[in-house]
Design an enzyme around this catalytic site. Structure first.
Site, PDB file in Angstrom:
ATOM      1  N   GLU A 114       1.140  -1.110  -0.373  1.00  0.00           N
ATOM      2  CA  GLU A 114       0.024  -0.296  -0.201  1.00  0.00           C
ATOM      3  C   GLU A 114       0.738   1.194   0.103  1.00  0.00           C
ATOM      4  O   GLU A 114       2.250   1.451   0.810  1.00  0.00           O
ATOM      5  CB  GLU A 114      -0.694  -0.119   0.917  1.00  0.00           C
ATOM      6  CG  GLU A 114      -2.364  -0.406   1.124  1.00  0.00           C
ATOM      7  CD  GLU A 114      -3.498   0.684   0.364  1.00  0.00           C
ATOM      8  OE1 GLU A 114      -2.824   1.617  -0.152  1.00  0.00           O
ATOM      9  OE2 GLU A 114      -4.736   0.738   0.515  1.00  0.00           O
ATOM     10  N   ASP A 118      -4.485   5.440   6.240  1.00  0.00           N
ATOM     11  CA  ASP A 118      -4.841   6.874   7.179  1.00  0.00           C
ATOM     12  C   ASP A 118      -5.771   5.449   7.807  1.00  0.00           C
ATOM     13  O   ASP A 118      -5.166   5.959   9.361  1.00  0.00           O
ATOM     14  CB  ASP A 118      -5.235   6.522   6.138  1.00  0.00           C
ATOM     15  CG  ASP A 118      -5.813   8.492   6.271  1.00  0.00           C
ATOM     16  OD1 ASP A 118      -5.995   8.984   7.663  1.00  0.00           O
ATOM     17  OD2 ASP A 118      -5.732   9.368   5.531  1.00  0.00           O
ATOM     18  N   ASN A 121      -9.346   1.725   6.839  1.00  0.00           N
ATOM     19  CA  ASN A 121     -10.681   1.352   6.764  1.00  0.00           C
ATOM     20  C   ASN A 121     -10.326   0.284   5.369  1.00  0.00           C
ATOM     21  O   ASN A 121     -11.068  -0.704   5.540  1.00  0.00           O
ATOM     22  CB  ASN A 121     -11.581   1.909   6.940  1.00  0.00           C
ATOM     23  CG  ASN A 121     -12.243   2.587   8.391  1.00  0.00           C
ATOM     24  OD1 ASN A 121     -12.608   2.103   8.864  1.00  0.00           O
ATOM     25  ND2 ASN A 121     -12.277   4.072   8.479  1.00  0.00           N
ATOM     26  N   THR A 122      -9.607   0.682   4.757  1.00  0.00           N
ATOM     27  CA  THR A 122      -9.823  -0.070   3.371  1.00  0.00           C
ATOM     28  C   THR A 122      -9.193  -1.107   3.761  1.00  0.00           C
ATOM     29  O   THR A 122      -9.194  -2.047   3.041  1.00  0.00           O
ATOM     30  CB  THR A 122      -8.719   0.805   2.456  1.00  0.00           C
ATOM     31  OG1 THR A 122      -9.101   2.200   2.620  1.00  0.00           O
ATOM     32  CG2 THR A 122      -8.138   0.367   1.036  1.00  0.00           C
ATOM     33  N   LEU A 123      -7.226  -1.048   4.424  1.00  0.00           N
ATOM     34  CA  LEU A 123      -7.182  -2.328   4.350  1.00  0.00           C
ATOM     35  C   LEU A 123      -7.311  -3.395   5.030  1.00  0.00           C
ATOM     36  O   LEU A 123      -7.437  -4.187   5.299  1.00  0.00           O
ATOM     37  CB  LEU A 123      -5.661  -2.354   5.305  1.00  0.00           C
ATOM     38  CG  LEU A 123      -4.517  -1.673   3.872  1.00  0.00           C
ATOM     39  CD1 LEU A 123      -2.936  -1.864   4.978  1.00  0.00           C
ATOM     40  CD2 LEU A 123      -4.065  -2.799   3.279  1.00  0.00           C
ATOM     41  N   LYS A 146      -0.396   7.522   9.147  1.00  0.00           N
ATOM     42  CA  LYS A 146      -0.598   8.703   9.648  1.00  0.00           C
ATOM     43  C   LYS A 146      -1.451   7.608  10.699  1.00  0.00           C
ATOM     44  O   LYS A 146      -2.586   7.489  10.413  1.00  0.00           O
ATOM     45  CB  LYS A 146      -1.747   8.431   8.847  1.00  0.00           C
ATOM     46  CG  LYS A 146      -0.961   9.720   7.833  1.00  0.00           C
ATOM     47  CD  LYS A 146      -2.869  11.076   7.578  1.00  0.00           C
ATOM     48  CE  LYS A 146      -2.312  11.699   5.981  1.00  0.00           C
ATOM     49  NZ  LYS A 146      -3.325  12.169   5.542  1.00  0.00           N
ATOM     50  N   ARG A 180       0.427  11.562  -9.677  1.00  0.00           N
ATOM     51  CA  ARG A 180       0.713  10.565  -9.147  1.00  0.00           C
ATOM     52  C   ARG A 180       2.044  10.799  -9.553  1.00  0.00           C
ATOM     53  O   ARG A 180       3.251   9.592  -8.884  1.00  0.00           O
ATOM     54  CB  ARG A 180       0.483   9.769  -8.771  1.00  0.00           C
ATOM     55  CG  ARG A 180      -1.219   9.317  -9.084  1.00  0.00           C
ATOM     56  CD  ARG A 180      -2.203   7.524  -8.884  1.00  0.00           C
ATOM     57  NE  ARG A 180      -3.783   8.396  -8.864  1.00  0.00           N
ATOM     58  CZ  ARG A 180      -3.739   7.877  -7.911  1.00  0.00           C
ATOM     59  NH1 ARG A 180      -3.580   7.205  -6.602  1.00  0.00           N
ATOM     60  NH2 ARG A 180      -5.531   8.390  -8.104  1.00  0.00           N
TER      61      ARG A 180
HETATM   62  C1  PRP Z   1      -5.485   5.722  -0.599  1.00  0.00           C
HETATM   63  C2  PRP Z   1      -4.582   4.712  -0.212  1.00  0.00           C
HETATM   64  C3  PRP Z   1      -5.049   4.179   0.617  1.00  0.00           C
HETATM   65  C4  PRP Z   1      -6.505   4.549   0.995  1.00  0.00           C
HETATM   66  C5  PRP Z   1      -5.788   4.972   2.869  1.00  0.00           C
HETATM   67  O1  PRP Z   1      -6.506   5.179  -1.535  1.00  0.00           O
HETATM   68  O2  PRP Z   1      -4.322   3.976  -1.618  1.00  0.00           O
HETATM   69  O3  PRP Z   1      -6.033   2.640  -0.044  1.00  0.00           O
HETATM   70  O4  PRP Z   1      -6.439   5.733   0.580  1.00  0.00           O
HETATM   71  O5  PRP Z   1      -7.486   4.839   3.615  1.00  0.00           O
HETATM   72  P1  PRP Z   1      -7.881   4.632   4.861  1.00  0.00           P
HETATM   73  O6  PRP Z   1      -6.052   3.796   5.648  1.00  0.00           O
HETATM   74  O7  PRP Z   1      -8.793   5.945   5.433  1.00  0.00           O
HETATM   75  O8  PRP Z   1      -8.594   3.770   4.165  1.00  0.00           O
HETATM   76  P2  PRP Z   1      -7.808   5.977  -2.361  1.00  0.00           P
HETATM   77  O9  PRP Z   1      -9.230   5.750  -2.022  1.00  0.00           O
HETATM   78  O10 PRP Z   1      -7.581   7.767  -1.871  1.00  0.00           O
HETATM   79  O11 PRP Z   1      -8.053   5.164  -3.899  1.00  0.00           O
HETATM   80  P3  PRP Z   1      -6.158   5.371  -4.585  1.00  0.00           P
HETATM   81  O12 PRP Z   1      -5.078   4.606  -4.111  1.00  0.00           O
HETATM   82  O13 PRP Z   1      -6.894   4.572  -6.296  1.00  0.00           O
HETATM   83  O14 PRP Z   1      -5.754   6.739  -4.942  1.00  0.00           O
END
Ligand code: PRP
Length: 194
Positions: A114, A118, A121-123, A146, A180
């Site tokens: 990754e 942040d 939630n995504t992971l 973060k 990017r």
């Molecule tokens: C960003 C980053 C992570 C996620 C982290 O993706 O690449 O996947 O946010 O955020 P979180 O810890 O609050 O979940 P984003 O949704 O911006 O998509 P991208 O990678 O396509 O820019």
């Protein structure tokens, strides 16, 4: 000299109006990525089935640099997810898969790659999805973290840099989908965030 090269030499880079300060230089990033590649290679020494899973799109630059420093034979795959709701990052807590892995991870050593953790939630969502597919191991490598923003605890195994809660872009991270390709990571100017 072609007009393209002339233009590159005479015009300031397009990210300049949005850049407050450089947070991590290209040299700092490349040095850390090299170190991470060495540590990961030691960790997975002897593994016969290492799979690096890049989370699109932010993780792309990190993956392609990191894999050059991983000496253990491995394959790569990609996943794309998106979040519902507002926010420049996936912080709403509701995530869904846009593009899934092309292969089974059953019995494999999977390393998620990754760009940033942040809220987590995504992971958290991806980890739950992938654990149910019975990998031999599942680990996390993120370039940035973060911790002050965390809503869900994420077990980060390999970390590039811990950073403060600033909106950053470059080296895979976008500003409205652009920039990017910057080889360094910068802090976005407050005015540019609207
Ligand atoms: C960003 C980053 C992570 C996620 C982290 O993706 O690449 O996947 O946010 O955020 P979180 O810890 O609050 O979940 P984003 O949704 O911006 O998509 P991208 O990678 O396509 O820019």
């Amino acid at each position: 000299m072609t007009s393209f090269i002339k233009q590159r030499m005479t015009q300031p880079p397009p990210y300049i109006p949005f850049l407050d300060e450089v947070l991590l230089t290209e040299a700092q990033i490349q040095e850390r990525v090299t170190e991470l590649g060495q540590v990961i290679s030691q960790h997975y020494a002897g593994s016969q089935n290492l799979l690096l899973v890049c989370i699109l799109k932010g993780g792309v630059l990190f993956l392609t640099d990191l894999m050059r420093h991983i000496t253990v034979p491995h394959t790569i795959d990609f996943m794309a997810v998106t979040s519902y709701g507002e926010g420049a990052r996936a912080s709403s807590g509701q995530v869904r898969i846009l593009m899934d892995l092309a292969q089974s991870i059953n019995g494999r050593d999977v390393l998620l790659v990754e760009d940033i953790v942040d809220s987590g939630n995504t992971l958290s969502y991806i980890i739950n999805q992938l654990k149910a597919r019975h990998p031999h191991s599942l680990s996390i490598c993120t370039l940035l973290s973060k911790p002050s923003r965390r809503e869900v605890e994420i077990p980060v195994d390999f970390l590039g840099f811990e950073i403060e809660d600033k909106f950053v872009f470059g080296y895979g991270l976008d500003l409205d989908e652009r920039f990017r390709n910057m080889p360094f990571i910068g802090v976005v100017k407050r005015e540019a965030l609207g």
